[in-house]
Design an enzyme around this catalytic site. Structure first.
Site, PDB file in Angstrom:
ATOM      1  N   THR A 181     -10.879  -7.163  -4.357  1.00 26.51           N
ATOM      2  CA  THR A 181     -12.225  -7.182  -4.937  1.00 26.51           C
ATOM      3  C   THR A 181     -12.858  -5.788  -4.856  1.00 26.51           C
ATOM      4  O   THR A 181     -13.726  -5.456  -5.655  1.00 26.51           O
ATOM      5  CB  THR A 181     -13.117  -8.197  -4.189  1.00 26.51           C
ATOM      6  OG1 THR A 181     -12.891  -8.073  -2.777  1.00 26.51           O
ATOM      7  CG2 THR A 181     -12.797  -9.622  -4.589  1.00 26.51           C
ATOM      8  N   GLU A 182     -12.404  -4.984  -3.904  1.00 26.31           N
ATOM      9  CA  GLU A 182     -12.953  -3.630  -3.722  1.00 26.31           C
ATOM     10  C   GLU A 182     -12.305  -2.618  -4.676  1.00 26.31           C
ATOM     11  O   GLU A 182     -12.865  -1.554  -4.936  1.00 26.31           O
ATOM     12  CB  GLU A 182     -12.748  -3.162  -2.274  1.00 26.31           C
ATOM     13  CG  GLU A 182     -13.632  -3.877  -1.254  1.00 26.31           C
ATOM     14  CD  GLU A 182     -13.248  -5.326  -1.003  1.00 26.31           C
ATOM     15  OE1 GLU A 182     -12.037  -5.637  -1.029  1.00 26.31           O
ATOM     16  OE2 GLU A 182     -14.146  -6.155  -0.818  1.00 26.31           O
ATOM     17  N   ASN A 183     -11.119  -2.935  -5.185  1.00 26.06           N
ATOM     18  CA  ASN A 183     -10.395  -1.985  -6.029  1.00 26.06           C
ATOM     19  C   ASN A 183     -11.074  -1.725  -7.376  1.00 26.06           C
ATOM     20  O   ASN A 183     -10.763  -0.747  -8.058  1.00 26.06           O
ATOM     21  CB  ASN A 183      -8.940  -2.436  -6.260  1.00 26.06           C
ATOM     22  CG  ASN A 183      -8.046  -2.301  -5.034  1.00 26.06           C
ATOM     23  OD1 ASN A 183      -7.108  -3.066  -4.848  1.00 26.06           O
ATOM     24  ND2 ASN A 183      -8.320  -1.319  -4.174  1.00 26.06           N
ATOM     25  N   TRP A 184     -12.040  -2.585  -7.757  1.00 20.63           N
ATOM     26  CA  TRP A 184     -12.786  -2.337  -9.012  1.00 20.63           C
ATOM     27  C   TRP A 184     -13.527  -1.010  -8.951  1.00 20.63           C
ATOM     28  O   TRP A 184     -13.852  -0.431  -9.986  1.00 20.63           O
ATOM     29  CB  TRP A 184     -13.802  -3.457  -9.268  1.00 20.63           C
ATOM     30  CG  TRP A 184     -13.207  -4.785  -9.592  1.00 20.63           C
ATOM     31  CD1 TRP A 184     -13.191  -5.880  -8.774  1.00 20.63           C
ATOM     32  CD2 TRP A 184     -12.557  -5.190 -10.805  1.00 20.63           C
ATOM     33  NE1 TRP A 184     -12.557  -6.930  -9.404  1.00 20.63           N
ATOM     34  CE2 TRP A 184     -12.162  -6.541 -10.648  1.00 20.63           C
ATOM     35  CE3 TRP A 184     -12.264  -4.544 -12.014  1.00 20.63           C
ATOM     36  CZ2 TRP A 184     -11.486  -7.247 -11.645  1.00 20.63           C
ATOM     37  CZ3 TRP A 184     -11.599  -5.247 -13.005  1.00 20.63           C
ATOM     38  CH2 TRP A 184     -11.220  -6.592 -12.812  1.00 20.63           C
ATOM     39  N   ASP A 201       0.823  -1.215   0.000  1.00 23.34           N
ATOM     40  CA  ASP A 201       0.000   0.000   0.000  1.00 23.34           C
ATOM     41  C   ASP A 201       0.856   1.264   0.000  1.00 23.34           C
ATOM     42  O   ASP A 201       1.942   1.279   0.575  1.00 23.34           O
ATOM     43  CB  ASP A 201      -0.929  -0.023   1.230  1.00 23.34           C
ATOM     44  CG  ASP A 201      -2.079   0.953   1.076  1.00 23.34           C
ATOM     45  OD1 ASP A 201      -2.432   1.285  -0.078  1.00 23.34           O
ATOM     46  OD2 ASP A 201      -2.633   1.391   2.105  1.00 23.34           O
TER      47      ASP A 201
HETATM   48  C1  IPE Z   1      -5.355  -2.859  -0.155  1.00 27.10           C
HETATM   49  O1  IPE Z   1      -5.068  -1.519  -0.313  1.00 27.10           O
HETATM   50  C2  IPE Z   1      -5.395  -3.541  -1.498  1.00 27.10           C
HETATM   51  C3  IPE Z   1      -4.111  -3.702  -2.175  1.00 27.10           C
HETATM   52  C4  IPE Z   1      -2.945  -3.327  -1.717  1.00 27.10           C
HETATM   53  C5  IPE Z   1      -4.175  -4.355  -3.460  1.00 27.10           C
HETATM   54  P1  IPE Z   1      -6.227  -0.435  -0.417  1.00 27.10           P
HETATM   55  O2  IPE Z   1      -5.557   0.870  -0.572  1.00 27.10           O
HETATM   56  O3  IPE Z   1      -7.193  -0.812  -1.471  1.00 27.10           O
HETATM   57  O4  IPE Z   1      -6.942  -0.574   0.991  1.00 27.10           O
HETATM   58  P2  IPE Z   1      -7.795   0.478   1.819  1.00 27.10           P
HETATM   59  O5  IPE Z   1      -8.797   1.055   0.868  1.00 27.10           O
HETATM   60  O6  IPE Z   1      -6.858   1.520   2.314  1.00 27.10           O
HETATM   61  O7  IPE Z   1      -8.404  -0.296   2.939  1.00 27.10           O
HETATM   62  C1  IPE Z   2      -1.816   0.078  -3.315  1.00 26.95           C
HETATM   63  O1  IPE Z   2      -1.531   1.435  -3.360  1.00 26.95           O
HETATM   64  C2  IPE Z   2      -1.962  -0.499  -4.700  1.00 26.95           C
HETATM   65  C3  IPE Z   2      -3.331  -0.936  -5.033  1.00 26.95           C
HETATM   66  C4  IPE Z   2      -4.340  -0.932  -4.229  1.00 26.95           C
HETATM   67  C5  IPE Z   2      -3.524  -1.437  -6.381  1.00 26.95           C
HETATM   68  P1  IPE Z   2      -2.705   2.512  -3.356  1.00 26.95           P
HETATM   69  O2  IPE Z   2      -3.085   2.791  -4.762  1.00 26.95           O
HETATM   70  O3  IPE Z   2      -3.813   2.062  -2.484  1.00 26.95           O
HETATM   71  O4  IPE Z   2      -1.957   3.744  -2.724  1.00 26.95           O
HETATM   72  P2  IPE Z   2      -2.568   4.801  -1.695  1.00 26.95           P
HETATM   73  O5  IPE Z   2      -3.083   4.030  -0.514  1.00 26.95           O
HETATM   74  O6  IPE Z   2      -3.644   5.540  -2.404  1.00 26.95           O
HETATM   75  O7  IPE Z   2      -1.399   5.664  -1.343  1.00 26.95           O
HETATM   76 MG    MG Z   3      -4.197   2.316  -0.505  1.00 31.54          MG
END
Ligand code: IPE
Ligand code: IPE
Ligand code: MG
Length: 250
Positions: free
Chosen positions: A67-70, A21
């Protein structure tokens, strides 16, 4: 014992999982777009597999897309999927050289064809490698994995001579054998970079007794030294699984 010490050690985790992250914040701090952060993050993901192998770790799972990243902006989702389709084939020679067996945890079916093909190719080409398992968690959700296992369980009990009795006697070990993770070692160490103190739907089942390690380092800045510090911290922990220290000594 330092993680840099050579040779097998019981203080070394078998399976390390990483919530990578902080890509977005890393990019923003540099006035770049989020995808630039993901690109740099992908570089670190490549490196961390090599570092883990050098430390003697047998399985590393990397949370690449939840699954939430969509629900993120369409452009970002498309960019991430393209990155996968482009970078995976390019990384194949290196994976072969480092004897990396590439595996997937998650549901590939909703992925765009190009990304899915790149993933399937990496899985099949590296299937016989034995150096380290890289388990990419793609369209992965811990809750979704548990629901899938419940469905598997309901089918499995029907194959038993006494389904009701089989369901009544079901234990966590049997249930895990019906999960996507059945052929992956239990998670020993869960690392999250980026400073947030949450699991975000990663490895929920095995999080029950994994050691948790939170780092404020943004993923694109994560270094070999940072991994070593996490492994040293792991080596200093006492995993009691509900027992007392005294019990563990005997
Ligand atoms: C978790 O990170 C998912 C991945 C690293 C792929 P997110 O950035 O999506 O999680 P939240 O939203 O901070 O919980
Ligand atoms: C994690 O980095 C990568 C994915 C979830 C794909 P983020 O994109 O969540 O980075 P922040 O949390 O916004 O900094
Ligand atoms: Mg993040």
């Amino acid at each position: 014992m330092s993680a840099s010490a050579s040779g097998a050690s019981p203080a070394l985790p078998v399976h390390v999982g990483i919530i990578m992250d902080g890509n977005g914040r890393w990019a923003r701090a540099r006035g770049k777009n989020r995808l630039a952060g993901h690109k740099q993050g992908a570089e670190v993901a490549r490196n961390v597999v090599r570092w883990a192998k050098e430390f003697g770790i047998k399985q590393i799972s990397l949370y690449a897309f939840s699954t939430e990243n969509w629900e993120r902006p369409k452009l970002e989702v498309r960019g991430l999927m393209n990155l996968l389709a482009i970078l995976l084939p390019k990384t194949l020679p290196e994976m072969m050289q480092n004897e990396v067996r590439f595996r997937i945890l998650g549901d590939l079916s909703p992925l765009p064809g190009s990304a899915r093909k790149a993933v399937e190719l990496a899985c099949s080409n590296t299937a016989n490698n034995t150096g380290i398992d890289l388990i990419l968690c793609l369209n992965y959700g811990g809750q979704q994995e548990i629901i899938a296992a419940v469905k598997q369980t309901l089918q499995w009990v029907q194959t038993q001579s006494d389904p009701q009795q089989a369901l009544t006697a079901l234990n966590p070990e049997q249930f895990r054998n019906l999960m996507w993770r059945h052929n992956i070692a239990p998670l020993d160490l869960l690392i999250r970079t980026g400073g947030e103190m949450r699991i975000s739907n990663f490895h929920l089942w095995d999080a029950a007794y994994a050691e948790l390690y939170f780092s404020s380092v943004l993923w694109p800045d994560f270094s070999r030294k940072d991994l070593q510090v996490a492994l040293d911290e792991y080596a200093s922990r006492e995993r009691r699984y509900g027992l007392t220290s005294e019990q563990l000594e005997t």
